[in-house]
Design a protein around this motif. Sequence first.
Motif, PDB file in Angstrom:
ATOM      1  N   TYR A   1     -60.264  51.446  60.897  1.00 43.54           N
ATOM      2  CA  TYR A   1     -61.361  52.394  60.655  1.00 43.54           C
ATOM      3  C   TYR A   1     -62.568  51.688  60.040  1.00 43.54           C
ATOM      4  O   TYR A   1     -63.719  52.030  60.341  1.00 43.54           O
ATOM      5  N   LEU A   2     -62.317  50.700  59.169  1.00 45.21           N
ATOM      6  CA  LEU A   2     -63.429  49.935  58.611  1.00 45.21           C
ATOM      7  C   LEU A   2     -64.206  49.240  59.728  1.00 45.21           C
ATOM      8  O   LEU A   2     -65.443  49.339  59.799  1.00 45.21           O
TER       9      LEU A   2
ATOM     10  N   PHE B   1     -60.008  50.384  48.789  1.00 50.27           N
ATOM     11  CA  PHE B   1     -60.645  49.613  49.853  1.00 50.27           C
ATOM     12  C   PHE B   1     -62.121  49.411  49.510  1.00 50.27           C
ATOM     13  O   PHE B   1     -62.996  50.177  49.915  1.00 50.27           O
ATOM     14  N   MET B   2     -62.393  48.350  48.753  1.00 49.99           N
ATOM     15  CA  MET B   2     -63.741  48.091  48.258  1.00 49.99           C
ATOM     16  C   MET B   2     -64.756  47.994  49.388  1.00 49.99           C
ATOM     17  O   MET B   2     -65.844  48.578  49.318  1.00 49.99           O
TER      18      MET B   2
ATOM     19  N   ASP C   1     -70.481  52.683  42.987  1.00 47.68           N
ATOM     20  CA  ASP C   1     -69.738  52.751  41.731  1.00 47.68           C
ATOM     21  C   ASP C   1     -68.234  52.653  41.988  1.00 47.68           C
ATOM     22  O   ASP C   1     -67.507  51.961  41.264  1.00 47.68           O
ATOM     23  N   GLU C   2     -67.756  53.356  43.014  1.00 48.25           N
ATOM     24  CA  GLU C   2     -66.325  53.291  43.359  1.00 48.25           C
ATOM     25  C   GLU C   2     -65.936  51.858  43.731  1.00 48.25           C
ATOM     26  O   GLU C   2     -64.882  51.361  43.317  1.00 48.25           O
ATOM     27  N   ALA C   3     -66.795  51.212  44.507  1.00 48.09           N
ATOM     28  CA  ALA C   3     -66.500  49.847  44.944  1.00 48.09           C
ATOM     29  C   ALA C   3     -66.451  48.887  43.755  1.00 48.09           C
ATOM     30  O   ALA C   3     -65.548  48.053  43.650  1.00 48.09           O
TER      31      ALA C   3
ATOM     32  N   GLU D   1     -63.652  46.261  42.244  1.00 45.87           N
ATOM     33  CA  GLU D   1     -63.911  44.811  42.148  1.00 45.87           C
ATOM     34  C   GLU D   1     -65.290  44.602  41.521  1.00 45.87           C
ATOM     35  O   GLU D   1     -66.295  44.532  42.229  1.00 45.87           O
ATOM     36  N   PRO D   2     -65.338  44.497  40.203  1.00 42.26           N
ATOM     37  CA  PRO D   2     -66.632  44.443  39.500  1.00 42.26           C
ATOM     38  C   PRO D   2     -67.514  43.270  39.894  1.00 42.26           C
ATOM     39  O   PRO D   2     -68.727  43.338  39.716  1.00 42.26           O
ATOM     40  N   ASP D   3     -66.933  42.198  40.414  1.00 43.72           N
ATOM     41  CA  ASP D   3     -67.728  41.008  40.751  1.00 43.72           C
ATOM     42  C   ASP D   3     -68.015  40.899  42.237  1.00 43.72           C
ATOM     43  O   ASP D   3     -68.439  39.832  42.699  1.00 43.72           O
ATOM     44  N   ALA D   4     -67.806  41.968  42.993  1.00 46.26           N
ATOM     45  CA  ALA D   4     -67.989  41.902  44.448  1.00 46.26           C
ATOM     46  C   ALA D   4     -69.454  41.647  44.794  1.00 46.26           C
ATOM     47  O   ALA D   4     -70.322  42.496  44.579  1.00 46.26           O
ATOM     48  N   ALA D   5     -69.720  40.465  45.354  1.00 47.28           N
ATOM     49  CA  ALA D   5     -71.110  40.073  45.631  1.00 47.28           C
ATOM     50  C   ALA D   5     -71.776  41.012  46.630  1.00 47.28           C
ATOM     51  O   ALA D   5     -72.956  41.357  46.480  1.00 47.28           O
TER      52      ALA D   5
END
Length: 389
Positions: A285-286, A315-316, A340-342, A346-350
């Motif tokens: 689906y992504l 699923f970030m 915000d959910e993402a 994963e707080p460091d997701a570039a």
Amino acid sequence: VKATESSPEDATCWSTLANLYRELGRFEEAINAYGEALAIAPELENTRYNLAWTLLDAGQPGAAKQQFQRVLKGGAADAETHHGLGLSLFELGDLPGAKRELDRAVKLDPRLAPAWYDLGNWYRHSHDNTHAIEAYRHTLRLDPHDAQAHNNLGNCLLEIADYEQAREHLQLAARLRPSPEAFLSLAAVLGLQQRWAEQQKACEAALSLAPDDQQVLLMVGELAFDKGDYQAAETAFRRACDKWPDASAPRSALGKALLRLERPEESCEICHQAVTLDPEYADAYLNLGCAQKFLGRYEAAVTSFEKAVSLDNTFMQAYNNLGLCYVDLGDFDRAYQCFDEALAIEPDAADVLASLLTTQKVTPEHAFRVERLETLLHGGRLDRETTLR
């Protein structure tokens, strides 16, 4: 083995036959033969010990645990038996019990390399890379030719970004015991070091050992995708699709490669096939949503991304792409909710940070979002020049 009367000699014969079956990998026959021996002479603790290990080899950890415990009750408090009991408990999911028995094993015999190896596996399963690395290193000091210990140590070092040492151990693992898994792990670290020619050789070696293995083909395709060789990725994924026409994962991966090759209509069609084959596969689906978004079909993409996060709420990437769709649709409040959910995942997701920054530039009225960016900045995740540009 036949006898008209039971005797110690008969028990010895049954036990010898069981050992032969075990060496041949005929575990059920070995278990039956050990049972015959113990029915004649229950006091044969070595036979019971061998039965316990055979049960473990046969995938029966519960029965193995019982036999190891009986050996220990008989007074044989040796390291190997504690090791076997610890491994049985690990397979049964009793992690505290497994740790207790493995610790006893290495304390009783600090030179028991297999126990150190399984202790490393315990730490790795518990996400304790520091102690896992120590245990695997200890294993290799005792047995420098343990290919699996080199492999697991290499993968632990890979996780902590010590790529040079990871490569050394993974090369040794592949040399000592060539396997598709060893070569693919080696290929992964070579890719991170951008040693593309060596990575290609490692992938070819993996394929030569398992040319018809779906996971090997998919991993080879993913490694090609990660280094930007989308044509090679397409070739590997198509080969997997041809071999497994009813599998969703190869089609989903192929759709991803086709999109990078700027063939979005083909990508959309292939991803539709993937979600039809497996309606519970979030990755499909992504990739479908990404193709739909590329084609400007934002409402359809939103539906696909929402389905992805409903199947996997961690699923970030799906949350990030869903947020970008809402930006395209002008629904900035929902977009920020998705970002915000993402970032909660994963707080460091570039990618997400880039999405958040880009959206903040076109929505200056969302002043409170600047506070979020300042928090990230002070945490060292963003540099001030990028944030304020």
